[in-house]
Design an enzyme around this catalytic site. Sequence first.
Site, PDB file in Angstrom:
ATOM      1  N   HIS A 288       0.774  -1.264   0.008  1.00 39.92           N
ATOM      2  CA  HIS A 288      -0.186  -0.027  -0.057  1.00 39.92           C
ATOM      3  C   HIS A 288       0.886   1.347   0.320  1.00 39.92           C
ATOM      4  CE1 HIS A 288      -2.726   2.946   1.470  1.00 39.92           C
ATOM      5  NE2 HIS A 288      -3.537   2.153   1.440  1.00 39.92           N
ATOM      6  N   HIS A 331       0.212   2.991  11.882  1.00 34.15           N
ATOM      7  CA  HIS A 331       0.936   4.226  11.423  1.00 34.15           C
ATOM      8  C   HIS A 331       1.097   5.197  12.956  1.00 34.15           C
ATOM      9  CE1 HIS A 331       1.834   7.539   8.600  1.00 34.15           C
ATOM     10  NE2 HIS A 331       3.135   7.105   9.001  1.00 34.15           N
ATOM     11  N   GLU A 337      -3.491  14.621  11.653  1.00 31.43           N
ATOM     12  CA  GLU A 337      -4.616  14.220  10.458  1.00 31.43           C
ATOM     13  C   GLU A 337      -5.806  14.478  10.766  1.00 31.43           C
ATOM     14  OE1 GLU A 337      -3.746  10.137   9.616  1.00 31.43           O
ATOM     15  OE2 GLU A 337      -1.593  10.439   8.958  1.00 31.43           O
ATOM     16  N   HIS A 361      -6.166  12.393  14.478  1.00 32.12           N
ATOM     17  CA  HIS A 361      -4.892  11.616  15.069  1.00 32.12           C
ATOM     18  C   HIS A 361      -3.839  12.646  14.728  1.00 32.12           C
ATOM     19  CE1 HIS A 361      -7.542   8.513  12.886  1.00 32.12           C
ATOM     20  NE2 HIS A 361      -7.491   7.913  14.406  1.00 32.12           N
ATOM     21  N   HIS A 367      -2.478   5.035  14.927  1.00 29.40           N
ATOM     22  CA  HIS A 367      -3.684   4.934  14.425  1.00 29.40           C
ATOM     23  C   HIS A 367      -3.458   3.887  13.276  1.00 29.40           C
ATOM     24  CE1 HIS A 367      -1.692   8.162  12.219  1.00 29.40           C
ATOM     25  NE2 HIS A 367      -2.104   7.875  11.269  1.00 29.40           N
TER      26      HIS A 367
END
Length: 437
Positions: A288, A331, A337, A361, A367
């Site tokens: 990803h 992460h 964010e 976050h 998260h």
Amino acid sequence: MSYSYMPGFGNDFETETLPGSLPQGRNSPQRPAYGLYAEQLSGSPFTAPRGTNERSWLYRIRPSVKHTGRFKRTDFSGWKAAPNLPDHELALGQYRWGPVAMPTIPTDFISGVRTMTTAGDALGQAGMAAHVYTANTDMVDDHFFNADGELLVVPQVGGVRFVTEMGVIEIRPGEICVLPRGLVFKAELIDGPVRGYICENYGAKFTLPDRGPIGANCLANPRDFKTPAAWFEEKETPCRLIVKWCGKFHVTELDHSPLDVVAWHGNYAPYKYDLATYSPVGAILFDHPDPSIFTVLTAPSGEEGTANIDFVIFPPRWLVAENTFRPPWYHRNIMSEFMGLIHGQYDAKEEGFVPGGISLHNLMLAHGPDASGFQKASTVELKPVKLENTMAFMFETRFPQMITRYAAELETLQKDYIDCWAGLKKRFNGTIEGDWN
């Protein structure tokens, strides 16, 4: 009525409503046509490099000095500016909110703004604020400009018509617009009550991110950005102009509309963008990619590769990666964010994160997918799948985002959000296969 737009991002535009109202070959003739006044609106220092130098010449019925009288202080208590140090007891954490309720009393666009987070320093022209807005009535004779930063508006319910001094922009859910610092506008409702999100950018203005190895195409293409053609209002009735300046609000009374620009040319102007025209790129074999691959607009910080703000979307797209955990991975990040959902479902949070909702976050707080999302992505057959009926976005900044008292006390705060990871169990058992029971 329908309004016309000019395509392109950062172009040098020219537009007029009356034939001959735009001077040719010069900016400031001794006597502009129609008895208009020539006025320059600058979005950068005069000496900024050519690539970042921004200004427009406006030809208007009255100069802007006639659009201000004696100011008096006013208050829009729900709209906060950074630095806004915590004035609540909510501790550090990962947080999520449900949608903000629609107003039950007459509320226009400006009075319906509520600040969720602030970051950086508005006076130092760095950082941002993240707001939600709701409205159920038009700004009829009230007008507004923001001296603190540009506004990126993301509708979630209902369409908004921004009647600006440089033209008219209509946006609906699935579209965004950017209103530059200092631009005078009023907001009207197209089809009933509205709700959405705003990113107030205190720093360098939004621009398109560099594509690097991606090359000349995909992501947000310049031709899909639309800037309004000139439009003006000649109205000789009592009006007000509200100004946000250094985090405070001021108002002045007028006897006419300030939206009186008959013609203009330049590269400092509002624009809109249809998120459906974004061309995503991604992994076509395995892994990803970083979410930065979905950046629509970026506001640089002066430190290469570290944005003041990134505006990122998660649009419909195909997932085809082999032997790959396809949702965003777990992460911890130097960036903070603020995330919203315009419609549909977000693949990493299938429960609790609903259209109109918000998650936050902050920097270095872990998260990632909730327990059910992890279980599904870890065991699903990896055939090509198209994510449809989804549009999430993120305001991401290098600064910590400070939660306002309004957000801390909001009824829709999901105090059990942290529990979405409670079902993530230990799968290590000393064997190479692990425990997937």
